[in-house]
Design a protein around this motif. Structure first.
Motif, short mmCIF file in Angstrom:
data_model
loop_
_atom_site.label_atom_id
_atom_site.label_comp_id
_atom_site.label_asym_id
_atom_site.label_seq_id
_atom_site.Cartn_x
_atom_site.Cartn_y
_atom_site.Cartn_z
N ILE A 1 -4.30 -9.36 -6.90
CA ILE A 1 -3.08 -8.57 -6.73
C ILE A 1 -2.56 -8.73 -5.31
N THR B 1 -0.32 0.14 -4.61
CA THR B 1 -1.47 1.02 -4.77
C THR B 1 -1.44 2.22 -3.84
N THR B 2 -1.29 1.99 -2.54
CA THR B 2 -1.38 3.14 -1.61
C THR B 2 -0.04 3.81 -1.39
N LYS B 3 1.03 3.20 -1.88
CA LYS B 3 2.38 3.74 -1.75
C LYS B 3 2.85 3.80 -0.29
N LEU C 1 -5.71 -8.56 -2.94
CA LEU C 1 -6.74 -7.65 -3.47
C LEU C 1 -7.53 -8.37 -4.54
N ASP D 1 4.63 5.86 8.17
CA ASP D 1 3.69 6.89 7.76
C ASP D 1 4.18 7.50 6.46
N SER D 2 3.31 7.56 5.46
CA SER D 2 3.77 8.05 4.16
C SER D 2 4.17 9.53 4.19
N GLU D 3 3.66 10.26 5.19
CA GLU D 3 4.01 11.68 5.24
C GLU D 3 5.10 11.99 6.26
#
Lengths: 208, 230
Positions: free
Chosen positions: A183, A83-85, A177, A103-105
């Motif tokens: 999930i 979901t949040t990748k 979830l 960190d995704s970025e």
């Protein structure tokens, strides 16, 4: 000439002394830099003593993901949360995993660590693109909740021939979830319990 | 003659001003409105999440808009929560009968990482000890009561006195991010509201009795362990 000879010999001595000193300082500097990444054992103990949900926050500036890999080696499992990748990298430790959340970025930055949770689940059924299991509540033999996994989350053929009621071990971040079916956003391994028992026996034998 | 020329020049300048200023204003307004349109409405986010069906969180591409821009459009959030363990920030706005929330990373309060819709479930109050309050979380499947979790919340997560007159069997609505950590008792790291919802029915009470029995056994086991540890 004598004076020149004396200067030359002094310069030589200086070189002999100064160069190893610089090398030593550089080496110790490098060693200090390396030691910034904590050991798996340190992380494991910190999590177990400080956290109830098996996760701890990591100051992003303390060390980079690359430095962590230099110290721990390449991760055994790489996952992206459905979901949040968010990116998860997991290393085998004891009979489970220690994982880092990146960190995704800024993928070179580790923002949290966690210790995987191992639970059991029984295989219920499947349809075209989903497998259904019943996750067993910790310490219970009865079912807790039905969970669904998209077929693409398993290797091709991995779930062929699985029968209803077959028991599996799942290593995951412990989060479920709430939806119906529930999930599990991130898991590191799903193995048949027989396989898990065999591996445990093997590791005991290796230790002996 | 000279005066007339000046007059004509003045008139030209005035016309220019009258024409140019509104054009600049119009351009600025359209630029501002273009920038505003980067922020999705609550309805858009809600529909996007619902169309995904199974998940109640979606990722947000970074750099499309900032949290500040979101607040300008949506107003200040109704609830702010931080996950104790990872310092992930949740900002929630009331929407329909629940919340829409934005997820921000620990030390980056500029970029919105994800959006989610709160999950509403019911809980039956089971009891409390010195530092925690325990509930039986009822499953989402309406006709099934088997998928229940016992969950515990630290007392300091409630307002002082909020849980003082609560009795076994009291029913509560909880709006949360839907994530339950599977331990015994389970842990809900992020919730947006817990509000009274009457009394549990007979069927729910039957299961609550069993859950309470199990909880009391767990209390006793824990006490034994603590005593053994000295």
């Amino acid at each position: 000439m004598t004076s020149n000879k004396s200067i030359q010999s002094k310069t030589l001595w200086r070189r002999f002394l100064v160069v190893p000193m610089i090398v030593a300082v550089l080496c110790s500097g490098a060693a200090c830099k390396k030691s910034k990444a904590p050991s798996k054992k340190e992380i494991y103990n910190k999590i177990k003593s400080e956290s109830v949900t098996n996760q701890i926050y990591q100051t992003s500036s303390a060390f980079t993901y690359k430095e962590l890999c230099d110290s721990w080696g390449k991760p055994d499992v790489e996952r992206t949360a459905e979901t949040t990748k968010a990116s998860y990298r997991a290393w085998k430790y004891n009979d489970g995993y220690i994982y880092a959340i990146l960190d995704s970025e800024a993928e070179n930055s580790v923002y949290a660590f966690g210790v995987s949770v191992k639970h059991q689940m029984t295989y219920v059924s499947r349809d075209d693109d989903t497998f259904y299991f019943q996750l067993l509540y910790p310490g219970e033999t009865s079912g807790n909740c039905e969970v669904a996994f998209g077929a693409e989350r398993f290797a091709s053929g991995e779930m062929d021939g699985v029968k209803e009621g077959e028991l599996f071990d799942i290593d995951y971040d412990g989060m479920v979830l709430q939806s119906y079916p529930a999930i599990i956003d991130v898991f590191f391994s799903v193995t048949s319990s027989d396989e898990a028992l065999r591996k445990a026996a093997e590791s005991t034998r290796d230790r002996l | 003659m000279l005066m007339t020329y000046d007059r004509a020049f003045q008139l030209k300048t005035m016309w220019k001003r009258l024409l140019v200023i509104p054009v600049i204003v119009a351009l600025l307004c359209s630029a501002v409105s273009c920038k505003k349109s980067n922020v999705p409405s609550k309805k858009e986010i809600y529909n996007r999440i619902w169309s995904e069906k199974v998940v109640h969180q979606i990722q947000q591409e970074p750099g499309v808009f900032t949290y500040e821009e979101l607040c300008k459009s949506w107003g200040q959030p109704d609830v702010e929560r931080t996950v104790k363990e990872t310092l992930v920030n949740f900002r929630a706005w009331k929407y329909k009968d629940g919340y829409i929330y934005a997820v921000l990373a620990k030390d980056d309060l500029i970029n919105v990482r994800a959006f989610g819709i709160s999950v509403k479930q019911q809980m039956v109050y089971l009891g409390r000890d010195d530092d925690k309050v325990y509930f039986m979380l009822l499953g989402l499947k309406v006709d099934s009561i088997h998928d229940t979790d016992t969950v515990g919340f630290e007392l300091d997560r409630f307002a002082p006195g909020e849980m003082d007159n609560v009795e076994f069997g009291d029913l509560f609505d909880i709006d949360f991010n839907g994530a339950v950590f599977q331990s015994y008792p389970g842990i809900i790291d992020v919730f947006f509201s817990i509000t009274p919802a009457g009394k549990a029915d007979e069927r729910q009470m039957k299961f609550a009795e069993m859950e309470r029995e199990q909880l009391l056994e767990w209390f006793a086991e824990r006490e034994e362990l603590e005593n053994a540890a000295g």
